[in-house]
Design an enzyme around this catalytic site. Structure first.
Site, PDB file in Angstrom:
ATOM      1  NE  ARG A  69      -3.511   2.375   2.515  1.00  0.00           N
ATOM      2  CZ  ARG A  69      -3.639   3.170   3.567  1.00  0.00           C
ATOM      3  NH1 ARG A  69      -3.166   2.818   4.739  1.00  0.00           N
ATOM      4  NH2 ARG A  69      -4.283   4.305   3.473  1.00  0.00           N
ATOM      5  CG  ASN A  98      -5.492   3.187   8.722  1.00  0.00           C
ATOM      6  OD1 ASN A  98      -5.552   2.190   7.986  1.00  0.00           O
ATOM      7  ND2 ASN A  98      -5.131   4.378   8.263  1.00  0.00           N
ATOM      8  CE1 TYR A 128      -0.513   2.531  13.644  1.00  0.00           C
ATOM      9  CE2 TYR A 128      -2.528   3.545  12.818  1.00  0.00           C
ATOM     10  CZ  TYR A 128      -1.248   3.076  12.597  1.00  0.00           C
ATOM     11  OH  TYR A 128      -0.698   3.123  11.347  1.00  0.00           O
ATOM     12  CD  GLU A 187      -2.049   3.828   8.157  1.00  0.00           C
ATOM     13  OE1 GLU A 187      -1.828   4.220   9.316  1.00  0.00           O
ATOM     14  OE2 GLU A 187      -2.207   4.600   7.201  1.00  0.00           O
ATOM     15  CD  GLU A 201      -5.122   7.459   9.715  1.00  0.00           C
ATOM     16  OE1 GLU A 201      -4.603   8.530  10.081  1.00  0.00           O
ATOM     17  OE2 GLU A 201      -4.706   6.354  10.081  1.00  0.00           O
ATOM     18  CG  HIS A 254      -1.354   8.823   3.589  1.00  0.00           C
ATOM     19  ND1 HIS A 254      -1.516   7.474   3.807  1.00  0.00           N
ATOM     20  CD2 HIS A 254      -0.954   9.339   4.775  1.00  0.00           C
ATOM     21  CE1 HIS A 254      -1.215   7.178   5.069  1.00  0.00           C
ATOM     22  NE2 HIS A 254      -0.858   8.307   5.682  1.00  0.00           N
TER      23      HIS A 254
HETATM   24  O1  IFM Z   1       2.061   7.458  10.291  1.00  0.00           O
HETATM   25  C1  IFM Z   1       0.679   7.486  10.419  1.00  0.00           C
HETATM   26  C2  IFM Z   1       0.025   7.290   9.059  1.00  0.00           C
HETATM   27  O2  IFM Z   1       0.431   8.249   8.154  1.00  0.00           O
HETATM   28  C3  IFM Z   1      -1.478   7.395   9.201  1.00  0.00           C
HETATM   29  N1  IFM Z   1      -1.966   6.538  10.226  1.00  0.00           N
HETATM   30  C4  IFM Z   1      -1.308   6.560  11.507  1.00  0.00           C
HETATM   31  C5  IFM Z   1       0.183   6.402  11.322  1.00  0.00           C
HETATM   32  C6  IFM Z   1       0.884   6.413  12.702  1.00  0.00           C
HETATM   33  O3  IFM Z   1       0.629   7.605  13.369  1.00  0.00           O
END
Ligand code: IFM
Length: 460
Positions: free
Chosen positions: A84, A299, A301, A353, A173, A128
């Protein structure tokens, strides 16, 4: 040496499940003013004193603009199915309108060919975050005209690359672009206005819907969708105020995007909360927003825990934190996937992500990043659990292939599974990359044997 975490069960994943690694243009390419590239809002933001923690910029980054072929060899060595990446809009159209930059388009043409010739599926993202600065000067995403400029850009890129690209993501995002870029102002373009942020979010989603329609109308064969950053939002306590705050946060960060994309309406409680800051929505917009997608990217985290007073301290959870100060909470990924599956009618779902920043040390050519390896292993297991419970998961991608420019944190935070020495641009596979490579090999071996006759794999 630390032991590697065990591999998640190989047969938890469908045979056509797509494994990948992810990057973005501004974070790795460098070549900021090369071959006719125009400046983006992030080039401009990096020049604002104090905006970037280490006062760095994307001027050189990982120098991927020049080292792309060796980087694709690295991607190939991992054994992933897909890579990606994003296209830098100002590299292919320096002013965001008018003239196209042939050298910029050629770069992505070579990149896509390079992926295809290595047997790796290209997963392309159009936006992005690096909007052409020239468009920001005309109002940026707050201006409705930018919606139409984006659709033109999407059409042109798809005409040039769409014959070889597996998927096209419109925006990565949108919450970050709108909220961090236009409400908190700690990301480019550094605006602090909630009303502007909400208008921006509407324009991003409108441009997404219009771009999907335009690409389908021109016969684009790539699968089309968007990538959202979503988290489960929890109240810190059972207190009614905390619960109300959590509901509002969920409205602003999850339902604000999911409801219009899948139901064609903004959540009424959030609209009421926003009052005069709610976006201007023209007739027909909401219908456009719900244009069917071929996939939804997510995405993930960490989770988010909120309290009405804002007093919640993340350390109270007792869970490990990453170098970003984000709680390691893989069970939140399963929880989120189940909730999305329950509350909306979803197309195939990808984790586009997932990964973590930790302080790494390169010693004798090795980076023993056990925490990152463990993070990735546990999140893959969380995806397996969601699949087991019936969520239509289609793929998973690690963020990120390389250590890179982590936006307002500059180069201080390392998310890569490949270490980058920025002084020499030398790449070194961290233990997490070796683990991922071995895990993918085990996956491929499992694909070759009938499911009924296989065992679960143990870690190496
Ligand atoms: O690095 C970023 C990415 O560009 C977008 N999503 C979160 C990642 C980590 O912060």
């Amino acid at each position: 040496m630390n032991p590697s975490p065990p591999f998640p069960p190989a047969h938890a994943f469908p045979r056509d499940f797509v494994w990948g690694v992810a990057t973005s243009a501004f974070q790795i390419e460098g070549g900021a003013a090369e071959d006719g590239k125009g400046p983006s809002i992030w080039d401009a933001f990096c020049r604002v004193p104090g905006a970037i923690a280490d006062a760095s910029s994307g001027d050189v980054a990982c120098d991927h603009y020049h080292r792309w072929a060796a980087d694709l060899d690295l991607v190939k060595s991992l054994g992933v199915d897909a890579y990606r990446f994003s296209v830098s809009w100002p590299r292919v159209q320096p002013d965001g309108r008018g003239e196209w930059n042939a050298k910029g388009l050629d770069f992505y043409d070579r990149l896509v060919d390079g992926l295809v010739s290595r047997g790796i599926q290209p997963y392309l993202t159009l936006n992005h975050w690096d909007l052409p600065e020239a468009l920001q000067a005309r109002g940026g995403w707050a201006a409705r005209d930018t919606v139409h400029r984006f659709v033109d850009y999407a059409r042109h890129v798809a005409r040039r690359l769409g014959d070889r690209v597996a998927t096209i993501t419109t925006h990565n995002e949108p919450w970050v672009i709108a909220t961090l870029g236009h409400e908190h102002g700690n990301f480019a373009p550094g605006i602090k206005s909630r009303a502007t942020a909400m208008q921006v979010s509407h324009h991003l989603m409108l441009s997404h819907g219009l771009a999907l329609q335009a690409l389908r109308a021109q016969g684009c064969k790539s699968r089309l969708g968007i990538v959202l950053n979503l988290s489960p939002i929890r109240a810190a306590t059972d207190d009614a105020d905390d619960i109300a705050q959590a509901r509002l946060e969920d409205g602003r960060s999850v339902r604000w995007y999911m409801d219009p994309l899948f139901n064609g309406a903004y959540p009424p409680d959030v609209l009421e909360h926003l009052g005069r800051d709610a976006p201007r929505v023209e007739a027909g917009d909401l219908e456009t927003l719900r244009t069917p997608m071929d996939f939804l990217g997510l995405n993930y985290y960490t989770r988010s825990v909120v309290s009405a007073s804002g007093a919640w301290d993340i350390k109270a959870s007792g869970k490990p934190l990453t170098d970003m100060g984000w709680e390691v909470y893989p069970e939140g990924l399963t929880e989120l996937l189940l909730r999305l599956h329950r509350d909306w009618r979803l197309p195939p779902l990808y984790v586009k992500e997932n990964g973590a920043a930790f302080q790494d040390s390169l010693v004798d050519g090795r980076v023993h990043d056990i925490e990152r390896t463990d993070y990735i292993a546990r999140h893959i297991a969380a995806v397996a659990e969601a699949l087991r419970q019936g969520v239509p998961m289609a793929g998973y991608m690690v963020w990120s292939l390389l250590d890179n420019f982590e936006w307002a944190s500059g180069y201080e935070k390392r998310f890569g599974i490949v270490h980058v020495d920025y002084a020499t641009q030398r790449r070194t596979l961290k233990d997490s990359a070796l683990w991922y490579r071995d895990f993918l090999q085990a996956q491929k071996a499992a694909r070759r044997v009938p499911a009924s006759s296989s065992n679960e794999f143990a870690g190496s």
